[in-house]
Design a protein around this motif. Structure first.
Motif, short mmCIF file in Angstrom:
data_model
loop_
_atom_site.label_atom_id
_atom_site.label_comp_id
_atom_site.label_asym_id
_atom_site.label_seq_id
_atom_site.Cartn_x
_atom_site.Cartn_y
_atom_site.Cartn_z
N MET A 244 46.24 -0.19 -14.47
CA MET A 244 44.86 -0.48 -14.13
C MET A 244 44.65 -0.55 -12.62
O MET A 244 43.71 0.03 -12.08
N ILE A 248 42.51 2.36 -10.25
CA ILE A 248 41.38 2.03 -9.39
C ILE A 248 41.60 2.58 -7.98
O ILE A 248 40.69 3.17 -7.37
N ALA A 295 35.12 6.23 -13.18
CA ALA A 295 36.09 5.13 -13.07
C ALA A 295 35.98 4.19 -14.27
O ALA A 295 37.00 3.72 -14.80
N ASN A 296 34.77 3.92 -14.74
CA ASN A 296 34.61 3.04 -15.90
C ASN A 296 35.11 3.70 -17.17
O ASN A 296 35.72 3.03 -18.02
N ALA A 299 38.84 3.47 -17.04
CA ALA A 299 39.29 2.09 -17.26
C ALA A 299 39.22 1.72 -18.74
O ALA A 299 40.15 1.12 -19.28
N LEU A 303 42.50 0.87 -21.00
CA LEU A 303 42.61 -0.44 -21.64
C LEU A 303 42.86 -0.31 -23.13
O LEU A 303 43.71 -1.01 -23.70
#
Length: 312
Positions: A244, A248, A295-296, A299, A303
């Motif tokens: 993670m 980023i 990016a979201n 992510a 996850l």
């Protein structure tokens, strides 16, 4: 005053400051992405200042989507990030397991392994592209030249000369070229960020249950079985943290790409934003919103993937 109210009041200034720190730039980026904002426009000087009168709607987004480099920048961003994550996590786990064993000079080895992480990204890129990967003056060029010299000398050997005469002359790779510049970025960033993964994994291995490993050894478990069923599940959460944090940071790579290729066939979204920001702030802001969305998505995907496979 209740027991919960006082801590919340004490935390409120920091939370508000953090929200302002995050929301103000995001709000300005959103506003700029919907207006015509061009720093140098002789034909329409009113576009040189941000104003609601220059409202463009989704025109900047359409302009970015129709740009010839947009899809390539997304693909290259994902390629660079996934390659770096795979290499740093794999090498980090292997190195952490190796140096977790007791051996003379382990403290010095740990310090040397961690030191690349403290090199500035721009300095790291300059060192790698000029002193190591350069096909003429770098270590790569010297190594390829040395191998060619050895092969040439072995071609006159009485028994193996015929075999080595079939070998072609090796050519050094130009990592500034369009096809290979992305790999140069992957190599240098992997070298710099693998120590970060090693540090996290090495710290986590200190808390591994040794009694469980001893019981597994008594039951006849080999080294691979111990690593697969004990060590790797124990490193599940640290791996998730490393992935993670690195995802980023690596989605915002810029200095390495600028130094290696100046965007010649090797652009990511931050580099495309930089090109637009030289003049067209509206297009740069729209590209920034696309970068936030990407990016979201990355992510959320990471996850879920890591949570299902490693953290159960």
């Amino acid at each position: 005053m209740s027991n919960r109210t006082l801590p919340r009041l004490l935390q409120a200034p920091a939370v508000l400051l953090l929200l302002i720190w995050m929301l103000v730039p995001l709000g300005m980026t959103l506003f700029f992405s919907f207006i015509r904002y061009v720093l140098n426009s002789l034909r329409r000087p009113e576009w040189t200042s941000p104003s609601l009168e220059n409202w463009r709607g989704f025109g900047n987004y359409e302009f970015v989507l129709n740009n010839k480099d947009f899809l390539f920048a997304i693909q290259n961003s994902l390629f660079i990030v996934t390659s770096i994550l795979f290499l740093t996590v794999s090498l980090g786990v292997l190195i952490a397991v190796l140096i977790n064993q007791a051996f003379p000079g382990r403290g010095i080895v740990r310090v040397l392994l961690i030191s690349p992480f403290f090199v500035m990204p721009a300095v790291n890129a300059v060192l790698w592209i000029n002193m190591i990967l350069d096909p003429v003056l770098g270590l790569q060029g010297l190594a390829v030249g040395g191998i060619n010299d050895v092969i040439a000398s072995l071609q006159n050997a009485p028994l193996l000369g015929g075999f080595f005469s079939l070998w072609p002359e090796l050519e050094p790779i130009s990592f500034r070229a369009t096809q290979t510049s992305a790999w140069a970025v992957v190599i240098m960033v992997t070298w710099q960020w693998t120590p970060f993964a090693v540090l996290i994994f090495m710290t986590s291995l200190q808390s591994e249950d040794q009694q469980q490993k001893e019981a597994a050894i008594l039951d006849g478990a080999g080294i691979w079985s111990q690593f697969r069923f004990l060590t790797l599940p124990h490193l599940g959460r640290p791996i998730a943290i490393v992935v993670m944090i690195q995802a980023i940071f690596h989605l915002s790579l810029y200095a390495e790409i600028e130094i290696v290729s100046r965007g010649n066939g090797n652009k990511n979204l931050p580099y495309l934003i930089g090109e637009f920001a030289n003049n067209n702030i509206g297009a740069a802001s729209a590209t920034g919103i696309f970068a936030v969305i990407l990016a979201n998505i990355v992510a959320i995907f990471l996850l879920r993937m890591i949570g299902k496979t490693l953290m159960e």
